[in-house]
Design a protein around this motif. Structure first.
Motif, mmCIF file in Angstrom:
data_model
loop_
_atom_site.group_PDB
_atom_site.id
_atom_site.type_symbol
_atom_site.label_atom_id
_atom_site.label_comp_id
_atom_site.label_asym_id
_atom_site.label_seq_id
_atom_site.Cartn_x
_atom_site.Cartn_y
_atom_site.Cartn_z
ATOM 1 N N ARG A 21 53.291 1.965 4.106
ATOM 2 C CA ARG A 21 53.314 2.318 2.684
ATOM 3 C C ARG A 21 54.748 2.286 2.145
ATOM 4 O O ARG A 21 54.997 1.803 1.034
ATOM 5 C CB ARG A 21 52.734 3.729 2.512
ATOM 6 N N SER A 22 55.706 2.748 2.955
ATOM 7 C CA SER A 22 57.097 2.848 2.491
ATOM 8 C C SER A 22 57.757 1.483 2.332
ATOM 9 O O SER A 22 58.591 1.299 1.450
ATOM 10 C CB SER A 22 57.914 3.673 3.484
ATOM 11 N N SER A 23 57.414 0.531 3.180
ATOM 12 C CA SER A 23 58.135 -0.751 3.155
ATOM 13 C C SER A 23 57.537 -1.741 2.153
ATOM 14 O O SER A 23 58.218 -2.678 1.731
ATOM 15 C CB SER A 23 58.199 -1.369 4.556
ATOM 16 N N SER A 24 56.276 -1.535 1.750
ATOM 17 C CA SER A 24 55.631 -2.493 0.850
ATOM 18 C C SER A 24 56.391 -2.677 -0.476
ATOM 19 O O SER A 24 56.699 -3.814 -0.847
ATOM 20 C CB SER A 24 54.187 -2.062 0.577
ATOM 21 N N PRO A 25 56.727 -1.596 -1.195
ATOM 22 C CA PRO A 25 57.431 -1.814 -2.467
ATOM 23 C C PRO A 25 58.824 -2.399 -2.285
ATOM 24 O O PRO A 25 59.318 -3.107 -3.170
ATOM 25 C CB PRO A 25 57.498 -0.415 -3.096
ATOM 26 N N VAL A 26 59.447 -2.139 -1.143
ATOM 27 C CA VAL A 26 60.791 -2.686 -0.889
ATOM 28 C C VAL A 26 60.713 -4.211 -0.796
ATOM 29 O O VAL A 26 61.524 -4.936 -1.384
ATOM 30 C CB VAL A 26 61.393 -2.095 0.406
ATOM 31 N N LYS A 27 59.723 -4.711 -0.074
ATOM 32 C CA LYS A 27 59.546 -6.161 0.051
ATOM 33 C C LYS A 27 59.194 -6.779 -1.304
ATOM 34 O O LYS A 27 59.724 -7.813 -1.690
ATOM 35 C CB LYS A 27 58.431 -6.485 1.068
ATOM 36 N N LEU A 28 58.263 -6.154 -2.024
ATOM 37 C CA LEU A 28 57.831 -6.699 -3.316
ATOM 38 C C LEU A 28 59.018 -6.810 -4.279
ATOM 39 O O LEU A 28 59.226 -7.860 -4.905
ATOM 40 C CB LEU A 28 56.737 -5.816 -3.927
ATOM 41 N N ARG A 29 59.791 -5.754 -4.359
ATOM 42 C CA ARG A 29 60.929 -5.729 -5.286
ATOM 43 C C ARG A 29 61.942 -6.821 -4.922
ATOM 44 O O ARG A 29 62.471 -7.519 -5.793
ATOM 45 C CB ARG A 29 61.579 -4.332 -5.244
ATOM 46 N N ALA A 30 62.208 -6.975 -3.609
ATOM 47 C CA ALA A 30 63.217 -7.945 -3.161
ATOM 48 C C ALA A 30 62.821 -9.380 -3.507
ATOM 49 O O ALA A 30 63.679 -10.247 -3.671
ATOM 50 C CB ALA A 30 63.417 -7.810 -1.655
ATOM 51 N N ALA A 31 61.499 -9.628 -3.620
ATOM 52 C CA ALA A 31 61.026 -10.981 -3.929
ATOM 53 C C ALA A 31 60.817 -11.184 -5.429
ATOM 54 O O ALA A 31 60.378 -12.255 -5.847
ATOM 55 C CB ALA A 31 59.725 -11.264 -3.183
ATOM 56 N N GLY A 32 61.091 -10.154 -6.244
ATOM 57 C CA GLY A 32 61.006 -10.309 -7.687
ATOM 58 C C GLY A 32 59.728 -9.792 -8.322
ATOM 59 O O GLY A 32 59.493 -10.007 -9.513
ATOM 60 N N PHE A 33 58.882 -9.111 -7.532
ATOM 61 C CA PHE A 33 57.654 -8.511 -8.079
ATOM 62 C C PHE A 33 57.948 -7.082 -8.530
ATOM 63 O O PHE A 33 58.777 -6.396 -7.927
ATOM 64 C CB PHE A 33 56.549 -8.444 -7.016
ATOM 65 N N ASP A 34 57.231 -6.644 -9.552
ATOM 66 C CA ASP A 34 57.294 -5.248 -9.965
ATOM 67 C C ASP A 34 56.244 -4.485 -9.149
ATOM 68 O O ASP A 34 55.040 -4.683 -9.360
ATOM 69 C CB ASP A 34 56.994 -5.151 -11.464
ATOM 70 N N PRO A 35 56.671 -3.612 -8.212
ATOM 71 C CA PRO A 35 55.689 -2.916 -7.366
ATOM 72 C C PRO A 35 54.689 -2.080 -8.156
ATOM 73 O O PRO A 35 53.579 -1.838 -7.688
ATOM 74 C CB PRO A 35 56.547 -2.010 -6.469
#
Ligand code: MG
Length: 226
Positions: free
Chosen positions: A120-134
């Motif tokens: 759960r903790s790492s999902s938004p970090v990956k999304l943000r780094a690729a340009g997605f709004d978590p």
């Protein structure tokens, strides 16, 4: 028009992390379990992080109960380490992914959620780094919540029903992923399944899992009539 709930996998479906996930896991495992033996050539595709920990640690003497008790600490550690290391990696969205997520977000009859093997903790970090709004994925089910990926879609569906206030039925759910495990977990729910060839499956492997739709990448998603 039938409302749809779209459950997206993250790695090799929405984005590629260029090895950032493995590097973060290397640090998180060492911090929480004191070992990260075997991680260099561990195949992660389609697995929950919890399953990967069981596969890596039980041959080294850890019990499944011990691992289960440490999952909350591991989840926290993954978020911290991924945030720390991800800037050094080339994280990129998969072809068509950013446009598709934007399109579905603004679509009146489409809702978004995650079904991912990531913590759960790492999902938004990956999304943000690729340009997605978590925040476009306000609910989901995560690899820190179950060993078996098949357990994740029902969790995501229940949370989406509550969050979006619509009682999606299984055949109104679409599960999108890059591995046979993604297809399998969607089928277990009774959902529509979409396989995308942007991961590391061997030739024919994804096709042999018989997804309802098989795409080269997400630029082809608009060709599907769901
Ligand atoms: Mg994947």
């Amino acid at each position: 028009m039938t409302p749809r709930l779209y459950l997206f996998d993250i790695d090799c479906t929405l984005l590629w992390t260029g090895g950032a996930g493995r590097e973060a896991m290397r640090h998180a495992m060492l911090e929480v379990f004191g070992t990260n033996d075997g991680i260099d050539d561990h195949p992660f595709g389609g697995k929950t992080d919890w399953l990967s920990l069981n596969e890596l640690l039980t041959p080294r003497g850890f019990s499944r109960d011990e691992i289960a008790r440490s999952i909350p600490a591991y989840d926290r550690a993954m978020g911290v380490h991924l945030e720390r290391v991800i800037g050094a990696f080339d994280v990129t969205p998969c072809p068509g992914a950013l446009d598709l997520i934007h399109h579905l977000h603004v679509h009146e009859h489409a809702e978004l959620a995650l079904v991912t093997g990531n913590c759960r903790s790492s999902s938004p970090v990956k999304l943000r780094a690729a340009g997605f709004d978590p925040s476009l994925f306000p609910v989901g089910a995560y690899g820190s919540e179950a060993i078996d990926r098949d357990a994740l879609p029902p969790m995501a569906l229940a949370r989406a029903v509550e969050y979006y206030g619509h009682a999606f039925r299984a055949h109104e759910v679409v599960v999108i992923g890059d591995t046979p495990a993604d297809v399998q977990c969607g089928r277990a729910l009774g959902a529509i399944t979409v396989g995308v060839h942007t991961g590391f499956c061997k030739p024919g492997e994804l096709a042999s899992s018989n997804p309802d739709y098989l795409l080269d990448d997400l630029t082809q998603f608009s060709m599907i009539t769901l």
